[in-house]
Design a protein around this motif. Structure first.
Motif, PDB file in Angstrom:
ATOM      1  N   HIS A   1      -4.667  -1.173  -7.476  1.00 23.42           N
ATOM      2  CA  HIS A   1      -5.894  -0.426  -7.201  1.00 23.42           C
ATOM      3  C   HIS A   1      -5.582   1.039  -6.924  1.00 23.42           C
ATOM      4  N   TYR A   2      -6.368   1.918  -7.544  1.00 24.20           N
ATOM      5  CA  TYR A   2      -6.223   3.370  -7.374  1.00 24.20           C
ATOM      6  C   TYR A   2      -7.421   3.864  -6.573  1.00 24.20           C
ATOM      7  N   ARG A   3      -7.170   4.577  -5.457  1.00 23.56           N
ATOM      8  CA  ARG A   3      -8.254   5.025  -4.583  1.00 23.56           C
ATOM      9  C   ARG A   3      -8.009   6.460  -4.116  1.00 23.56           C
TER      10      ARG A   3
ATOM     11  N   LYS B   1      -2.730  -1.377  -3.113  1.00 23.82           N
ATOM     12  CA  LYS B   1      -3.527  -0.165  -3.306  1.00 23.82           C
ATOM     13  C   LYS B   1      -2.676   1.094  -3.178  1.00 23.82           C
TER      14      LYS B   1
ATOM     15  N   LEU C   1       0.852  -1.196   0.000  1.00 21.95           N
ATOM     16  CA  LEU C   1       0.000   0.000   0.000  1.00 21.95           C
ATOM     17  C   LEU C   1       0.883   1.239   0.000  1.00 21.95           C
TER      18      LEU C   1
END
Length: 376
Positions: free
Chosen positions: A341-343, A300, A276
């Motif tokens: 994952h892009y958040r 992420k 992360l």
């Protein structure tokens, strides 16, 4: 911002000692509970307010700010003993996020433009509950409890003698912290929790041995994140300046990259990939930071620097939200095709999270000091 916080807290503590509300008893069913009477001296209160958006000259001290009232049975009124300032308060003073905050305060657009004024800033607070709504169970909160909270930006803030909050936005203050110390914590702690737990999916049970990178690790969110992640057993790498290296190493980080020593992305690419990445910096970091994640492992990238409020301020609510949705969807799909994952992470008021944080503080797993100056 810490010197500003300490100044505000000290001034506020002196002011609040001079006022005490009148308390009477209310019988509701089988419950007997206290409530504050609304006599003339309690219809107004001192506060720092703004009557328009602008620079420092719009700040005004008044002794005649409207006294907050309980509108819903799950709310509490808190007497503020210490208040904290954050960069978001400076931005809101200039009008940042005004369109979105107006929608949150008035979803049906019933009130006229500018109805939020006089506006009270201040997102952090520590104080004592003076009155509870009828649906607030005494097992959770009662009059006289010492509490802390991070106030949502669409509500009136903590630079006042009293504030009204939902009970699920409030938490019992750590016993080991004074009000002044406690008022420096909730907003950054709730922001970090939202990014790492709500968005990043981390918790004390799944964090052990995971490799976490914090870009901009010497600020408020960064230093809290370091301590929480280390308490949960993670391996933490941070970027910061050389001046802040001693600070973050003292908090237990495993590896430090000095961004002033050369291109930080080059140094980070030489390291093992991460599970992360928490980005407190923004700018061009997303162009290379997602390449530091482990592909096809659920890794992420969570950034706290988003264009959401700027979009709604510039384009209006409808077009701004549409632009935001298109942007985040495009980036998420683009990077999902590469196995990461892009958040976007954002502050969210969270009383239960502050409960957990309070336990960590009292257990000595998370430390705070107002004497420390965080350098970026």
């Amino acid at each position: 911002m810490l010197p500003l916080r300490q100044l505000a807290c000290s001034w506020w503590s002196c002011l609040l000692n001079s006022r005490t509300p009148c308390v009477k008893t209310l019988v509701h069913g089988d419950q007997r509970r206290l409530f504050n009477t609304s006599n003339s001296r309690m219809t107004i209160m001192p506060a720092w307010v703004i009557d328009r958006y602008g620079s420092n000259d719009v700040l005004r001290f008044t002794k005649n700010a409207g006294f907050p009232i309980i509108n819903y049975p799950n709310e509490v009124i808190v007497q503020v003993h210490a208040a904290g300032l954050n960069p978001i308060d400076v931005s809101m003073r200039g009008g940042y996020g005004a369109a979105t905050m107006a929608m949150k305060r008035d979803p049906l657009n019933i009130n006229q433009s500018g109805s939020e004024f006089p506006l009270i800033l201040g997102r952090d607070m520590s104080g004592i509950i003076m009155e509870c709504g009828l649906d607030v169970a005494p097992a959770y909160f009662k009059e006289g409890d010492e509490v802390w909270a991070a106030i949502p930006p669409w509500k009136q803030g903590s630079l006042a003698e009293f504030v009204v909050l939902s009970a699920n936005e409030v938490s019992k203050k750590p016993k080991c912290l004074s009000h002044i110390e406690a008022a420096a914590v909730p907003y950054v702690a709730a922001t970090a929790w939202s990014a790492l737990v709500n968005t990043g999916g981390l918790n004390k049970d799944n964090c052990a041995k995971k490799r976490i990178l914090i870009l901009g690790g010497s600020g408020g969110v960064g230093t809290f994140s370091i301590q929480m992640l280390k308490a949960w057993g993670a391996h933490v790498t941070v970027t910061c300046s050389q001046n802040a290296e001693c600070l973050v190493r003292g908090l237990g980080v495993d590896h430090v990259v000095d961004y002033t020593a050369g291109p930080v992305e080059v140094a980070l690419r030489a390291l093992e990939k991460f599970d992360l990445v928490l980005d407190n910096v923004g700018g061009d970091t997303e162009s290379w930071a997602l390449g530091l994640l482990k592909p096809w492992c659920g890794a992420k990238y969570v950034t706290l620097v988003t264009p959401f409020l700027r979009n709604t301020d510039r384009l209006g609510i409808a077009d701004g939200m549409l632009q935001t949705g298109v942007t985040v969807a495009y980036k998420a799909l683009k990077h999902l095709s590469k196995g990461v994952h892009y958040r976007w992470g954002m502050f969210a008021p969270n009383g239960p999270a502050l409960d957990d944080i309070s336990e960590m503080v009292d257990a000595g797993k998370v430390l705070f000091s107002l004497s420390v100056h965080f350098l970026s």
